[in-house]
Design a protein around this motif. Structure first.
Motif, short mmCIF file in Angstrom:
data_model
loop_
_atom_site.label_atom_id
_atom_site.label_comp_id
_atom_site.label_asym_id
_atom_site.label_seq_id
_atom_site.Cartn_x
_atom_site.Cartn_y
_atom_site.Cartn_z
N LYS A 1 -64.64 29.32 72.90
CA LYS A 1 -65.41 29.61 74.12
C LYS A 1 -65.08 28.57 75.19
CE LYS A 1 -69.97 30.97 75.67
NZ LYS A 1 -71.33 31.30 75.27
N ALA A 2 -65.03 27.30 74.80
CA ALA A 2 -64.70 26.22 75.74
C ALA A 2 -63.28 26.36 76.26
CB ALA A 2 -64.91 24.86 75.09
N LYS A 3 -62.36 26.72 75.38
CA LYS A 3 -60.94 26.83 75.76
C LYS A 3 -60.74 27.93 76.79
CE LYS A 3 -57.70 25.55 72.94
NZ LYS A 3 -56.86 24.54 73.53
N PHE A 4 -61.50 29.01 76.68
CA PHE A 4 -61.30 30.15 77.58
C PHE A 4 -62.36 30.25 78.66
CE2 PHE A 4 -58.87 31.47 73.80
CZ PHE A 4 -57.65 31.67 74.41
N ILE B 1 -59.18 38.27 71.07
CA ILE B 1 -60.55 38.61 71.47
C ILE B 1 -61.13 37.50 72.33
CG2 ILE B 1 -62.90 38.96 70.60
CD1 ILE B 1 -61.53 40.36 68.13
N ALA B 2 -60.95 36.26 71.91
CA ALA B 2 -61.47 35.11 72.66
C ALA B 2 -60.82 35.04 74.05
CB ALA B 2 -61.24 33.82 71.89
N ALA B 3 -59.52 35.28 74.12
CA ALA B 3 -58.81 35.21 75.41
C ALA B 3 -59.32 36.26 76.39
CB ALA B 3 -57.30 35.37 75.18
N MET B 4 -59.81 37.38 75.86
CA MET B 4 -60.32 38.45 76.72
C MET B 4 -61.83 38.35 76.94
SD MET B 4 -58.04 41.72 75.67
CE MET B 4 -57.37 41.38 74.05
N GLY B 5 -62.41 37.21 76.53
CA GLY B 5 -63.83 36.98 76.78
C GLY B 5 -64.77 37.58 75.77
N GLY B 6 -64.24 38.06 74.65
CA GLY B 6 -65.09 38.65 73.61
C GLY B 6 -65.77 37.60 72.76
N ASP B 7 -66.79 38.05 72.05
CA ASP B 7 -67.56 37.17 71.17
C ASP B 7 -66.89 37.12 69.79
OD1 ASP B 7 -69.47 35.68 69.83
OD2 ASP B 7 -70.92 37.32 69.72
N VAL B 8 -66.37 35.96 69.42
CA VAL B 8 -65.71 35.81 68.12
C VAL B 8 -66.63 35.19 67.07
CG1 VAL B 8 -63.39 35.70 69.11
CG2 VAL B 8 -64.68 33.58 68.76
N GLY C 1 -49.36 24.05 58.39
CA GLY C 1 -47.97 24.06 58.82
C GLY C 1 -47.85 23.59 60.26
N VAL C 2 -46.99 22.60 60.47
CA VAL C 2 -46.75 22.06 61.81
C VAL C 2 -45.26 22.18 62.08
CG1 VAL C 2 -46.91 20.00 63.26
CG2 VAL C 2 -48.69 20.45 61.57
N HIS C 3 -44.91 23.01 63.05
CA HIS C 3 -43.51 23.26 63.36
C HIS C 3 -43.24 22.85 64.80
CE1 HIS C 3 -43.20 25.36 59.56
NE2 HIS C 3 -44.30 25.99 59.87
N PRO C 4 -42.25 21.98 65.02
CA PRO C 4 -41.96 21.48 66.37
C PRO C 4 -41.67 22.58 67.38
CG PRO C 4 -40.64 20.32 64.71
CD PRO C 4 -41.35 21.43 64.01
N GLY C 5 -41.11 23.70 66.96
CA GLY C 5 -40.76 24.78 67.88
C GLY C 5 -41.91 25.70 68.24
N LYS C 6 -43.05 25.55 67.58
CA LYS C 6 -44.19 26.43 67.84
C LYS C 6 -45.27 25.67 68.59
CE LYS C 6 -43.70 29.66 64.02
NZ LYS C 6 -44.38 30.31 62.92
N ALA C 7 -45.94 26.38 69.49
CA ALA C 7 -47.03 25.78 70.26
C ALA C 7 -48.34 26.42 69.82
CB ALA C 7 -46.80 26.00 71.75
N PRO C 8 -49.06 25.78 68.90
CA PRO C 8 -50.32 26.35 68.43
C PRO C 8 -51.39 26.28 69.53
CG PRO C 8 -50.04 24.16 67.54
CD PRO C 8 -48.77 24.49 68.28
N MET C 9 -52.40 27.10 69.40
CA MET C 9 -53.52 27.06 70.33
C MET C 9 -54.30 25.75 70.19
SD MET C 9 -56.66 29.70 70.91
CE MET C 9 -55.62 30.74 71.94
N PHE C 10 -54.48 25.31 68.95
CA PHE C 10 -55.22 24.09 68.68
C PHE C 10 -54.30 23.06 68.02
CE2 PHE C 10 -58.58 27.31 68.75
CZ PHE C 10 -59.45 26.74 69.68
N SER C 11 -54.50 21.81 68.36
CA SER C 11 -53.69 20.73 67.79
C SER C 11 -53.98 20.59 66.30
CB SER C 11 -54.00 19.40 68.49
OG SER C 11 -55.30 18.95 68.10
#
Length: 161
Positions: A157-160, A137-144, A38-48
Motif C-alpha cells: 500500500k505504501a509503495k503504490f 493487484i496492488a499496482a492497480m490500487g486493489g486490496d491485497v 534468490g538474488v539475481h544481479p540481472g533482476k530488479a525485484p519489487m522489494f529488496s
C-alpha cells in the motif's frame, strides 16, 4: 540426534499467504526450514532482499527458532548442501505448477541424489494466489490484504500510494 533441515527456495517478492501456508506445513515436518531467497544481479525485484527478510521474519515471529533466511544466487542444490538440507520444499497449487516442479525435481535429483524434493500442496484457499498477481493487484490500487501477511499488505500500500 541429527537435525532434519529443509530448504524452501524462492523469490518471495513478496511473501504471500500461500508461501506462508507451505512454510508452516514444512515447519511441522522439519526441525529447521531455511528460506533461501534468490538474488539475481540481472533482476530488479519489487522489494529488496532486506525487506523480504523482514516480511518473512515478521510473518513467522512465532516460529520458535525453526526458520532461518539466507540469500543465494547459484544452484538451489548447492545452497541446500551448504546448509545441510536433506530436502527441498516446493509448494504446488495446480497441475501446471506440478509439471514445472517435476522437471526441476528431476534435474536436481540427478545433480544431488541425496537431497529429495518434497511437494507440499497449497491449502485450497491459497491456491489462486501468486506473487505476480499480488503485485499487479496492488499496482492497480486493489486490496491485497486477503492474499498476503499484514506487514506485506502495508508495504505494498505504501509503495503504490
Amino acid at each position: 540426534m541429527t537435525q532434519r533441515i529443509a530448504l524452501y527456495p524462492g523469490s518471495f517478492d513478496p511473501m504471500t499467504s500461500g508461501h506462508l501456508d507451505v512454510l508452516r506445513q514444512a515447519m511441522r515436518l522439519f526441525d529447521e526450514v531455511v528460506i533461501a531467497i534468490g538474488v539475481h544481479p540481472g533482476k530488479a525485484p519489487m522489494f529488496s532482499f532486506d525487506e523480504r527478510v523482514a516480511f518473512i521474519r515478521d510473518s513467522v515471529a512465532d516460529d520458535g527458532g525453526k526458520v532461518r533466511v539466507v540469500s543465494f544466487d547459484g544452484l538451489v542444490i548447492d545452497v541446500a548442501a551448504d546448509h545441510g538440507a536433506v530436502a527441498l520444499v516446493r509448494g504446488v497449487r495446480d497441475g501446471s505448477d506440478l509439471d514445472y516442479e517435476m522437471q526441476m525435481a528431476g534435474m536436481n535429483g540427478r545433480m544431488a541424489p541425496d537431497i529429495v524434493t518434497l511437494f507440499l500442496p497449497a491449502s485450497p484457499e491459497f491456491r489462486p494466489i501468486t506473487a505476480t498477481l499480488v503485485r499487479q493487484i496492488a499496482a492497480m490500487g486493489g486490496d491485497v490484504a486477503p492474499f498476503v501477511p499484514t506487514v506485506v499488505a502495508q508495504a505494498l500500500k505504501a509503495k503504490f500510494a
